[in-house]
Design an enzyme around this catalytic site. Structure first.
Site, PDB file in Angstrom:
ATOM      1  N   VAL A  44       0.836  -1.205   0.000  1.00 54.09           N
ATOM      2  CA  VAL A  44       0.000   0.000   0.000  1.00 54.09           C
ATOM      3  C   VAL A  44       0.868   1.252   0.000  1.00 54.09           C
ATOM      4  O   VAL A  44       0.626   2.210  -0.747  1.00 54.09           O
ATOM      5  CB  VAL A  44      -0.970  -0.015   1.196  1.00 54.09           C
ATOM      6  CG1 VAL A  44      -1.756   1.305   1.264  1.00 54.09           C
ATOM      7  CG2 VAL A  44      -1.942  -1.183   1.099  1.00 54.09           C
ATOM      8  N   CYS A  45       1.900   1.252   0.829  1.00 54.45           N
ATOM      9  CA  CYS A  45       2.774   2.423   0.915  1.00 54.45           C
ATOM     10  C   CYS A  45       3.542   2.663  -0.388  1.00 54.45           C
ATOM     11  O   CYS A  45       3.842   3.811  -0.734  1.00 54.45           O
ATOM     12  CB  CYS A  45       3.748   2.265   2.079  1.00 54.45           C
ATOM     13  SG  CYS A  45       2.934   2.307   3.689  1.00 54.45           S
ATOM     14  N   THR A  46       3.842   1.607  -1.109  1.00 57.15           N
ATOM     15  CA  THR A  46       4.506   1.766  -2.406  1.00 57.15           C
ATOM     16  C   THR A  46       3.639   2.598  -3.343  1.00 57.15           C
ATOM     17  O   THR A  46       4.131   3.514  -4.021  1.00 57.15           O
ATOM     18  CB  THR A  46       4.793   0.382  -3.030  1.00 57.15           C
ATOM     19  OG1 THR A  46       5.718  -0.320  -2.189  1.00 57.15           O
ATOM     20  CG2 THR A  46       5.383   0.505  -4.422  1.00 57.15           C
TER      21      THR A  46
END
Length: 219
Positions: A44-46
């Site tokens: 998700v953070c990517t």
């Protein structure tokens, strides 16, 4: 002590992908967004880091800097940004803090002050609370705080909208209504009397209630 809106943003010195920075000096006289991540190489953070890279020119137009944070080392960040560019189609040019001693996460109440250890051996699950967004004004005070669950990607278009609202209301005695977008009508704040408003809003306004007065957005 818990942080609140209008508290001074805690200052710190830390290693980043752009070298050592002092946070308040790095902010300078503009606005800043600090957004944190539980761990490098997480899905998700990517997507979030890539989207913020695409939005960076919009924040720059608004005199607002972006800085990311993860408790992993800077060397990991440097490898992660290659994955981000490959999968998201945009290079990360803003700095990312390596918070290996958890100091910044603790300073911003994302982890308990008495949390033991370093980043080594920690997982995204143990860092779940390191997933916040802070908007900081030129006065170095916190203007917004949001914390998201790990499985929900953050809406950075909304962060841009909030920044537009805050910058507008910092200059004019107005507030923005529900779902407001740049260019739409705004609200004259209740502390402004009708007499005072006449001198400020020459084209007039629409009164729905004495406390609810709509007016064209000032420019």
């Amino acid at each position: 002590m818990a942080l609140r809106i209008n508290d001074e943003a805690p200052d710190f010195t830390a290693a980043t992908t752009h070298g050592i920075i002092n946070f308040h000096e790095w902010i300078g006289n503009g606005w800043a967004i600090l957004f944190s991540h539980p761990k490098d190489f997480t899905p998700v953070c990517t997507t979030e880091l890539g989207y913020m890279a695409k939005l960076e020119p919009e924040f720059t137009k608004r005199n607002c800097k972006i800085i990311g944070l993860s408790v992993d080392p800077v060397d990991n960040h440097s490898r992660w940004v290659k994955d981000i560019e490959e999968t998201q189609g945009c290079a990360v040019n803003y700095p990312m803090i390596g918070d290996t001693d958890l100091a910044v996460a603790k300073l911003y109440n994302m982890l308990p002050a008495d949390e033991a250890g370093s980043s080594e051996g920690r997982t995204a699950a143990t860092n779940a609370t390191v997933r916040s967004v802070f908007i900081i004004g030129p006065d170095k005070k916190i203007k917004l705080m949001l914390t998201y669950p790990m499985t929900t990607g953050r809406n950075f278009d909304e962060i841009l909208r909030v920044l537009d609202s805050m910058q507008l209301t910092a200059k004019h005695k107005v507030a923005t209504p529900v779902n407001w977008k740049n260019g739409e009508d705004v609200i004259i704040v209740p502390s402004v009397s009708d007499e005072e408003a006449k001198g400020m809003f020459k084209e007039g306004w629409k009164t729905l209630k004495p406390y609810l007065r709509l007016v064209k957005q000032p420019h």
